[in-house]
Every structure is written in C-alpha cells, then in structure tokens.
Design an enzyme around this catalytic site. Structure first.
Site, PDB file in Angstrom:
ATOM      1  N   LYS A 158       0.828  -1.213   0.000  1.00 15.43           N
ATOM      2  CA  LYS A 158       0.000   0.000   0.000  1.00 15.43           C
ATOM      3  C   LYS A 158       0.860   1.260   0.000  1.00 15.43           C
ATOM      4  CE  LYS A 158      -4.132  -1.733   2.394  1.00 15.43           C
ATOM      5  NZ  LYS A 158      -5.099  -1.429   3.484  1.00 15.43           N
ATOM      6  N   GLY A 164      -8.312   5.073   0.114  1.00 18.23           N
ATOM      7  CA  GLY A 164      -9.434   4.880  -0.798  1.00 18.23           C
ATOM      8  C   GLY A 164      -9.137   3.912  -1.926  1.00 18.23           C
ATOM      9  N   GLY A 165      -8.075   3.099  -1.761  1.00 20.73           N
ATOM     10  CA  GLY A 165      -7.810   2.040  -2.730  1.00 20.73           C
ATOM     11  C   GLY A 165      -6.812   2.392  -3.820  1.00 20.73           C
ATOM     12  N   TYR A 202      -3.198  -9.484   3.858  1.00 24.04           N
ATOM     13  CA  TYR A 202      -4.433  -9.314   3.077  1.00 24.04           C
ATOM     14  C   TYR A 202      -5.584 -10.039   3.755  1.00 24.04           C
ATOM     15  CZ  TYR A 202      -7.791  -9.643  -0.740  1.00 24.04           C
ATOM     16  OH  TYR A 202      -8.933  -9.584  -1.503  1.00 24.04           O
ATOM     17  N   HIS A 208     -16.442  -3.693   5.785  1.00 25.99           N
ATOM     18  CA  HIS A 208     -15.880  -2.360   6.033  1.00 25.99           C
ATOM     19  C   HIS A 208     -16.785  -1.668   7.054  1.00 25.99           C
ATOM     20  CE1 HIS A 208     -14.714   1.865   4.345  1.00 25.99           C
ATOM     21  NE2 HIS A 208     -14.416   1.702   5.609  1.00 25.99           N
ATOM     22  N   GLU A 287      -7.501   3.081   7.972  1.00 25.00           N
ATOM     23  CA  GLU A 287      -7.276   4.513   7.708  1.00 25.00           C
ATOM     24  C   GLU A 287      -8.174   5.360   8.599  1.00 25.00           C
ATOM     25  OE1 GLU A 287      -8.117   5.257   3.537  1.00 25.00           O
ATOM     26  OE2 GLU A 287      -6.877   3.563   2.948  1.00 25.00           O
ATOM     27  N   ASN A 289     -10.343   9.046   8.330  1.00 24.93           N
ATOM     28  CA  ASN A 289     -10.769  10.185   7.513  1.00 24.93           C
ATOM     29  C   ASN A 289     -11.022  11.370   8.433  1.00 24.93           C
ATOM     30  OD1 ASN A 289     -10.769   8.561   5.179  1.00 24.93           O
ATOM     31  ND2 ASN A 289     -12.780   7.794   5.718  1.00 24.93           N
ATOM     32  N   ARG A 291     -12.555  14.197   7.671  1.00 23.30           N
ATOM     33  CA  ARG A 291     -13.610  15.068   7.122  1.00 23.30           C
ATOM     34  C   ARG A 291     -14.999  14.567   7.530  1.00 23.30           C
ATOM     35  NH1 ARG A 291     -12.177  11.267   3.296  1.00 23.30           N
ATOM     36  NH2 ARG A 291     -13.946   9.942   2.708  1.00 23.30           N
TER      37      ARG A 291
END
Ligand code: MV4
Length: 449
Positions: A158, A164-165, A202, A208, A287, A289, A291
C-alpha cells in the site's frame, strides 16, 4: 463566535452545510464554478461568489480564489464539506493564517492521518488494533522480502500517500512480491509524488465498518457508533447502514470505547471516521478520515445528533456539553447513494432533469440539490442525492426504503435508483449477510440474468 460561513463545496453537501448554518443563525456564502451559476446551493446561500471556470482544479480546488471570496464577503469561517479541499492540510493552514476558522481538525492532524504509515503508528500507539504488517515504510525490495516473511502471504503493498484504494497491489505469493512492490511504488510516485509504501496482511472477506467520532477542544470525545459501508463497487460506496448488521451491542461498545480513548489521547478535534476491516469478529484499523463523510446522515438518524452543527460548535471552541453516556442509539438507518449513472453499466448520465419528485413521509430524508429543470453538469462527481430512511428495526427501515424508492421521480437522466429497487429484494442483503466483495459478485450475477 462564527457569524458567516463560506461553504467551499457544491451539490447536496453544500446544502447540508447551509441548513445547519441557518438553524444556528449563521449567514452563508456559496462559491461556485461557471457551470454551477444556477445551482441550488448558490440560490439558497445568502451571498455567492464565482471562483472560476468549470474544471474543479480551477474553481473548487482554487485556494487563492476561495480565500479571495472569504475576504470579499467577510466570512469568518470556512466549511470544506467532503472531497475537494476537505483533507488538504495546506488549505486548513492558509485559512487559519488569514484569521478565519477552518471547520475541521487542525492542519497537523489532517497531515498525520493523510500519511497512512504515520496514521497507523499513531492510532496503534493509542491502543487501536491495526492490520498486521510491516513496521512502517519498506524502503527497498530487500526490506520488503524480509518483512514479507513475517507478514505472510497473501499481502498488500500500500502507498503511504494513498487511501481509498489508490496505489494498492496484491501479492498472492512470495514470487509476485517484487512485481507488486515495484508497481505500487511506481504508481504511488506518479500519483502522489511520494513513493513510500508499506505491507499489510491481506484480509480476504472482511466487512468495512467505520466508527464516527466527535471531539471538542476541551478534551471531550464521544463515539457515535459505527456504519457498515461494505456495499461498494470499485471503491465507491453504494449503500451504507447504521448500526452494522454484523455487530453485537457488546462489540459496538468495546470498539467504540477503544476509539474514544485513543482519539482523546491523540488530541483530535472535530468529526472523524476511523475505518476498520472486520473479519471473524476482529477489528483491524486501515485509515482515518478527517472530514465529514458522505454517509454521515445514517449516524445522525440513529443518534439524533446534527454532525454539521456539532462541527461548527467545536470549531468555534464550544464544549460538547454531553458525555458518552448521554449518547443513545435508536433504531436503524440506511442510505442509498443516488448517482446520475446507468443503474447497470454505471455509465455517467449528466444532462437536464425533466421531472423531479422527492419522497416524503415519516423518517424519510432526501439530501439533494436537485430540482426540475436542473442541468447536471458533466464536470463533477455523479452523486445527485442521498435517500436516507430510519426505522425502529432493520426490517422496518427496509420496508420504508422500498416504499420511499417507489415514490422518487427523476426523469431525463439515468439514475442508480433501479439498482436499489432490485437489491432490496435480495435474501442475502435482507439478512445483512455481505462483505466488501458481495456487491460486485451480485452485480455480475445480475448481468448474467
Ligand atoms: C485492505 C483489504 C484487505 N486487506 N487491506 C481498499 C480501499 C482502501 N481504503 C483499503 N482497501 C482495502 N484494504 C488489507 N490489509 C481490502 C481492501 C478493499 C476494500 C476495503 C474497504 C472497502 C472496500 C474494499 C474493496 C476492495 C478492497
């Protein structure tokens, strides 16, 4: 005190922010591109400023133009919404350097969580469980080979600057590691100007699940439960729900408390989302975020807390005024993302909306900037609305969702509404029995019929 907010965004989220401001007696300033001159967020705001041409790079991402709009209108705060400049630490810094309030976390926290390696180290040190992987960055292929022996296969390479992939490569076995490592590094360097990568075990079939937090500047932090965002296609969420059908009350309380304590330690301010992969009853952080998220309404519906209002209050330095024990969770909420796209091919479908009718009734919410006669421009994200329902139970929410979907009328463009009409009748979906790969398999099966 905040008296005038400049909303540095467009579409439904600009309206969502406008609504919170108006309910707080705060004036609003809309900014817009040339294409958005007639948009509803411009029509509803108290004032508006054109900040540039159609391309977002020249308008909604144009920092000097947005700062100029703040100065012209005398705004004392800026709300970035989601996307665009919402996780741009430099923008947060510039807003504050101009003696205005950035309605969001500190630039330092945006920067910390933007670096996925640093974020993982920080939350792990604060007690949040993370996906097993390399100890920070893997600097060389030799380093990667050594580290991979401990991590095991399959593993993911990664990008530290990703998320976001983007900039992610799967290595099924040791013999593919070099290829994956080089490809991920190259892609990261090209996309982000930063080739730093790390390794993670993995997880094959996780859900999610993300936890919402809210923090003030006085050390008060609450978690607002979780959202299940497993139903996605190509890293785009399609439908979200709260609570997750997979969690027990005990699991929710346990992860919520871990997150609440960690976020307190980190000294975070504002709203934030801690993203986890959940497999076999275990949570693994991936992760954070920093926001307000697209799917925040499902949390609002089950907690009765206005997240944008709270964002504005804590940004102004006010205290939360309640503790975790005051936060209660009630019923079940589901959000469907309505995109101007073909429901099967997902081909974008911009153009003029002919008829528009919004669904209504008890516990039905449509967050949208749409109106009859509006021309959806081709330059931006295809999200044109979010249908959010609340019910006493998941079953009740599903019944209400089916009813509300049947009431929406949008003609002139293709939308993703027919997708939800079919999805809601799937037995596995009805049972809440899905992981992050379920929707893509379901879509393939649908295409065969
Ligand atoms: C993973 C994973 C499996 N194992 N990490 C994709 C988006 C980015 N935010 C993280 N992603 C993933 N990370 C480990 N260690 C699988 C994904 C993933 C995914 C995650 C969340 C939602 C949808 C997804 C779809 C494909 C892959």
């Amino acid at each position: 005190m905040i008296t005038k907010v400049l909303i540095a965004n467009r579409g439904e989220i600009a309206l969502r922010i406008h609504r919170a401001c108006k309910e707080m007696g705060i004036a609003t300033v809309a900014v817009h591109s040339e294409a958005d001159r007639e948009a509803m967020h411009v029509r509803l705001a108290d004032e508006s400023v054109c900040i540039g041409p159609n391309a977002s790079s020249e308008s909604y991402l144009n920092i000097p133009a947005i700062i100029a709009a703040c100065e012209i209108t005398g705004a004392d705060a800026v709300h970035p919404g989601y996307g665009f400049l919402s996780e741009n630490a430099r923008f947060a810094d510039i807003v504050e350097a101009h003696d205005m309030i950035f309605i969001g976390p500190s630039a330092a926290h945006i920067k910390l969580m933007g670096d996925k390696i640093a974020a993982k180290a920080a939350v792990s040190a604060a007690g949040i469980p993370v996906v097993p992987g390399s100890k920070g960055e893997v600097l060389t292929l030799e380093d990667a080979v050594k580290s991979a022996k401990k991590v095991g296969f399959p593993l993911l390479v990664k990008a530290a600057a990703g998320g976001g992939g983007r900039g992610m490569r799967l290595a099924q076995k040791a013999e593919y590691l070099a290829e994956s490592y080089n490809a991920a590094k190259q892609e990261a360097l090209a996309a982000f100007g930063d080739g730093s990568v790390y390794l993670e075990r993995y997880l094959g079939k996780p859900r999610h699940i993300e936890v919402q937090v809210l923090a003030d500047t006085h050390g008060n932090v609450v978690h607002l439960g979780e959202r299940d965002c497993s139903l996605q296609r190509r890293n785009q969420k399609i439908l979200e729900e709260a609570p997750s059908p997979a969690l027990t009350e005990e699991q929710r309380t346990e992860i919520g408390e871990i997150v609440r304590v960690a976020i307190t330690k980190i000294g975070y301010r504002g709203v934030g989302t801690i993203e986890f992969l959940w497999e076999n009853g275990e949570f693994f952080f991936i992760e954070m975020n920093t926001r307000l998220q697209v799917e925040h309404p499902v949390t609002e519906m089950i907690t009765d807390i206005d997240l944008v209002r709270e964002q504005i209050r804590v940004a102004a330095g006010e205290e939360l005024g309640y503790t975790q024990d005051d936060v209660t969770f009630s019923g079940h909420s589901i959000e469907c993302r309505i995109n101007a796209e073909h429901a099967r091919t997902f081909a974008p479908s911009p153009g003029k909306v002919c008829d528009f009718h919004a669904p209504g009734g008890l516990n039905v919410r449509l967050d949208s900037a749409l109106f009859a006669g509006y021309s959806i421009p081709p330059y931006y994200d295809s999200l044109i609305g979010k249908l959010i329902v609340h019910g006493k139970s998941r079953k009740g929410a599903l019944m209400r969702l089916r009813r509300a979907l049947g009431e929406i009328v949008i003609t002139g463009v293709e939308t993703t509404i027919p997708l939800f009409v079919d999805l809601i009748d799937d037995p596995e979906f009805q049972e809440g029995d899905y992981d992050i790969h379920w929707l893509e398999r379901w879509l393939e099966a649908q295409a065969e019929n």
